[in-house]
Design an enzyme around this catalytic site. Structure first.
Site, PDB file in Angstrom:
ATOM      1  N   ASP A 330      -1.024  -3.438  -2.768  1.00  0.00           N
ATOM      2  CA  ASP A 330       0.169  -4.168  -2.423  1.00  0.00           C
ATOM      3  C   ASP A 330       0.363  -3.921  -0.924  1.00  0.00           C
ATOM      4  O   ASP A 330      -0.057  -2.894  -0.418  1.00  0.00           O
ATOM      5  CB  ASP A 330       1.332  -3.589  -3.238  1.00  0.00           C
ATOM      6  N   ASP A 523       3.827   0.408  -5.108  1.00  0.00           N
ATOM      7  CA  ASP A 523       4.883   1.421  -5.015  1.00  0.00           C
ATOM      8  C   ASP A 523       5.691   1.537  -6.294  1.00  0.00           C
ATOM      9  O   ASP A 523       6.645   2.290  -6.364  1.00  0.00           O
ATOM     10  CB  ASP A 523       5.774   1.185  -3.801  1.00  0.00           C
ATOM     11  N   ASP A 527       6.010  -3.641  -8.870  1.00  0.00           N
ATOM     12  CA  ASP A 527       4.600  -3.829  -9.176  1.00  0.00           C
ATOM     13  C   ASP A 527       4.226  -3.421 -10.589  1.00  0.00           C
ATOM     14  O   ASP A 527       3.047  -3.415 -10.935  1.00  0.00           O
ATOM     15  CB  ASP A 527       3.736  -3.007  -8.201  1.00  0.00           C
TER      16      ASP A 527
END
Lengths: 643, 123
Positions: A330, A523, A527
């Site tokens: 990410d 994190d 997600d």
């Protein structure tokens, strides 16, 4: 009686028999030869081997057979046959029974010691907790035991004291050594508003903090809980081993009987020799090494990584880490800091910053926060502007003194004009994927502020390491292509997938999975679906509950280099499990035919004593090999903080 | 003559081992004793777990009381992989293990070396 005492007893009692065995070629024998040996061995069988016999019988009644069964059958056979032989004036082998018991107890004693040192490491973490805390109660600071601290308490921490529970600093500042929880060896600076972790050590300053997590909710407790689960979990590879173990012992008994039958009936050997072969088979086949190969390695591997702030959830994750081909990141908060920062100011820096700060002081926009951070750092204290007005979709304007000031995005260009110099600089900043804010005063644009969510300083190193290990790196982000590409270039990532809606991250992970197993690093907050979809979800940072739930690996620190370490440690641990299983298996499969006398023709055979010694060594070597995981070198260059 | 006897005994022993260890044998099951807001069940650890399967009621705090009579180091640890429990069982003492009964299902447990198995059913 403890294993140690049983071992010492059998060692002392069988010692005279050892002397006799060694000195027999010189014509020495114990006074009362066979009868003395009978008495000594009987003592060993009752005191030291008694528990084996008892366990074997208890297991037998449950239709079970285990290593105790093998020890019991082996030694009892040797013992009772020797009594029969003694009464019929034939050769005896009492010493075999006594020596086997001694060696096996020796093995168990060391195995026990090592197993405890392998499993104790993490529980010791909980002992790190402070015992008491200075808490504000009724306006006074009182010292109370840790268990009486409740959420919302204000707690004072003085230099050199341990922080009792998790919380947020309300006043004061300090540097804090968090190495025991995060593995980060450098002390961290903390001031009001920063969160602190229970059981970490306050270094220099005095501060007050408000407790927000206590007891089992603290980060430390959660880490311990998670590591405990990991250590008791089973790697999938273990399942095959379990299936073998279930039928192993009875099969060995059958092989031993067939060994006796073959030597005695088919080959015409003496009863004594045939029996020695059978007993050796039973003794060498103890599946201890096979049983402890996986658990000990898992324990050491997950324990070591936990100390570095890398929490591996279970054996399955460990095994999956071995197959990973692609690592997907990410962007925001993972590769980058997750917090936009002012990178460039064009124009008169103080003036531009002052005006910008006055206009943004009341805003909650993330870009405004970046400007305010910079202003604070530069020592600019904004006096509030008045008469705020939003410029729809473009920015805000307000009155500063007698002048009209404004700030906003590049859409303001429809209303104002830039000098060619500023235009050029703006284009350049935008090409670097920075967000450019225009600052103006009295209908004049006086400067530009460039803001960017910059990559963490360690991200580029981490990605280079992963690439060096032959992994493909991919970045997933909701940002536009231009911004994404600029960041990707800075950190050296292979592939960029931009303009991804938060809900679509999991789908993209699925797509990448068609080309090979994928690890997703995020994190943990938005997600979660991608983390669970990926073959391994690596949740970064801050130990939020969601991260701990959805990640297969949780990194306590917010450092991408830990991804490299996590994957490497997983691989190392898994390889160690395989190595252990290989040796344990080889040992048993090669040991049995040798013990059965298959290679007797070429002079290769095992006496029961040697089989007992070998069996003790095999367990020891497996545990030792697991413990060596603690010492194994990590190739990762960023391994500096390991003490 | 003696060889014939040995042959017969050999075959007999093998047949017995196969039947005794590999044959199907009844396993013991017990339900936990329910009190107002607690449930408890005793399991004896001696060459295996007796009863082998315990049934717990969902949502009621539960204790399984293990008493290890077996001296074997093999059985000194009891491991519930699903609950992250790895508990040392002191010999001849009662060790209570608290089980989280919030999720129904079948949970296997085993000794430290995974050679002896027991099962907890939560429903």
């Amino acid at each position: 009686m403890s294993v140690k005492n049983r071992f010492v007893f059998s060692l002392v009692v069988s010692f005279p028999m050892l002397i006799e065995m060694l000195l027999q070629p010189f014509g020495f024998s114990l006074p009362g030869h066979e009868w003395t040996m009978f008495l000594l061995t009987t003592a060993v069988m009752i005191v030291s081997a008694g528990p084996f016999l008892r366990s074997a019988w208890a297991a037998f009644r449950h239709h079970h057979a285990n290593m105790d069964t093998l020890v019991a059958v082996g030694t009892a056979t040797a013992y009772f046959y020797s009594i029969y032989a003694m009464l019929n004036h034939q050769a005896v082998f009492y010493e075999s029974a006594a020596f086997v018991v001694t060696f096996i107890l020796l093995g168990q004693y060391f195995e026990d010691k090592m197993k405890h040192s392998a499993s104790g490491a993490v529980e010791k973490l909980l002992d790190l907790q402070a015992k008491d805390a200075e808490v504000m109660r009724d306006g006074q600071l009182v010292k109370i035991p840790l268990t009486e601290v409740v959420v919302g308490d204000l707690i004072r921490v003085k230099p050199g004291q341990k922080i009792a529970v998790d919380g947020v600093i309300t006043e004061g500042s300090s540097t804090i050594d968090e190495s025991m929880v995060t593995g980060e060896s450098m002390p961290v600076e903390k001031r009001a508003g920063d969160s602190v972790i229970g059981a970490t050590m306050n270094n220099t300053g005095t501060f007050m903090f408000k407790a927000n997590k206590i007891g089992n909710d603290t980060l430390l407790s959660q880490i311990v809980e998670m590591v405990k689960k990991a250590q008791t979990s089973h790697a999938p590879i273990q399942k095959t081993v379990d299936k073998i173990a279930d039928i192993f012992v009875p099969t060995v008994l059958i092989i031993a009987i067939l060994t006796f039958f073959t030597w005695y009936v088919l080959l015409g050997a003496s009863v004594v020799n045939a029996m020695l072969f059978a007993v050796s088979v039973v003794i060498i086949a103890c599946p201890c090494a096979l049983g402890i190969a996986t658990p000990t390695a898992l324990m050491v591997g997950t324990g070591r990584s936990a100390k570095m702030g890398i929490l591996i959830k279970n054996g399955e994750v460990l095994e999956a880490a071995n197959t990973i081909k692609t690592v997907v990141f990410d962007k925001t908060g993972t590769i980058t800091n997750g917090k936009p920062k002012v990178t460039d100011i064009v124009g008169d820096e103080t003036q531009v910053l002052t005006i910008a700060a006055q206009l943004e002081a009341a805003s909650e926009h993330p870009l405004a926060a970046a400007i305010m951070d910079r202003a604070n750092a530069a020592g600019v204290t904004p006096t509030a502007a008045t008469n705020f007005q939003a410029i729809q979709g473009k920015g805000v304007q307000a009155q500063i003194g007698a002048q009209q000031a404004f700030i906003g995005n590049d859409k303001l260009l429809n209303d104002y004009h830039l000098t060619s110099d500023l235009t050029q600089q703006m284009t350049q900043l935008q090409n670097e994927a920075k967000t450019v804010v225009l600052v103006g005063l009295s209908d004049q644009v006086i400067g530009l502020i460039a803001i960017q969510d910059a990559p963490k300083p360690t991200s580029a190193t981490a990605i280079a390491e992963l690439k060096a290990q032959g992994l493909r790196t991919v970045m997933l982000t909701g940002d536009n292509e231009l911004v994404a590409q600029a960041i990707a270039k800075q950190v050296g990532i292979d592939q960029v997938i931009a303009d991804v809606l938060p809900g679509d991250k999991a789908d993209h992970v699925k797509q990448l999975q068609t080309e090979g197993p994928v690890a997703f690093v995020g994190d943990g907050i938005n997600d979660a679906p991608a983390l669970t979809t990926a073959d391994i979800g690596i949740a970064m940072g801050s130990g939020t509950d969601i991260a701990i739930e959805s990640g297969g690996i949780v990194l306590v620190k917010n450092d991408l280099r830990d991804v490299v370490r996590a994957l490497e440690l997983s691989r190392k641990t898994f390889n160690r499990i395989k190595l252990n299983l290989f040796w344990a298996f080889i040992y048993n499969t090669l040991g049995i035919p040798v013990a059965a006398g298959l290679f007797f023709g070429i002079g290769l055979s095992l006496s029961p004593e040697l089989a007992g010694l070998g069996m003790a060594l095999s367990s020891l070597s497996v545990v030792a090999s697991s413990l060596l995981l603690n010492k194994s070198k990590l190739t990762t260059r960023v391994d500096a903080q390991e003490a | 003559m003696i060889k014939l006897i040995v042959t017969i005994v050999t075959l007999g022993l093998i047949a017995f081992i196969v039947w005794w260890f590999f044959g199907k044998h009844a396993e013991t099951t017990a339900a936990a004793d329910q009190t107002a807001d607690q449930q408890a069940v005793n399991v004896e650890v001696d060459g295996g777990y007796t009863p082998n399967t315990v049934v717990l009621k969902r949502g009621v705090p539960a204790n399984i009381n293990f008493t290890r009579k077996d001296p074997s180091t093999c059985l000194e640890q009891v491991v519930f992989p699903d609950f992250g429990i790895n508990q040392f069982l002191a010999k001849d003492q009662n060790t209570a293990i608290n089980i989280d009964t919030s999720k129904p299902g079948e949970y296997e447990y085993a000794c430290g070396m995974n050679m002896f198995h027991g099962k907890v059913i939560i429903k």
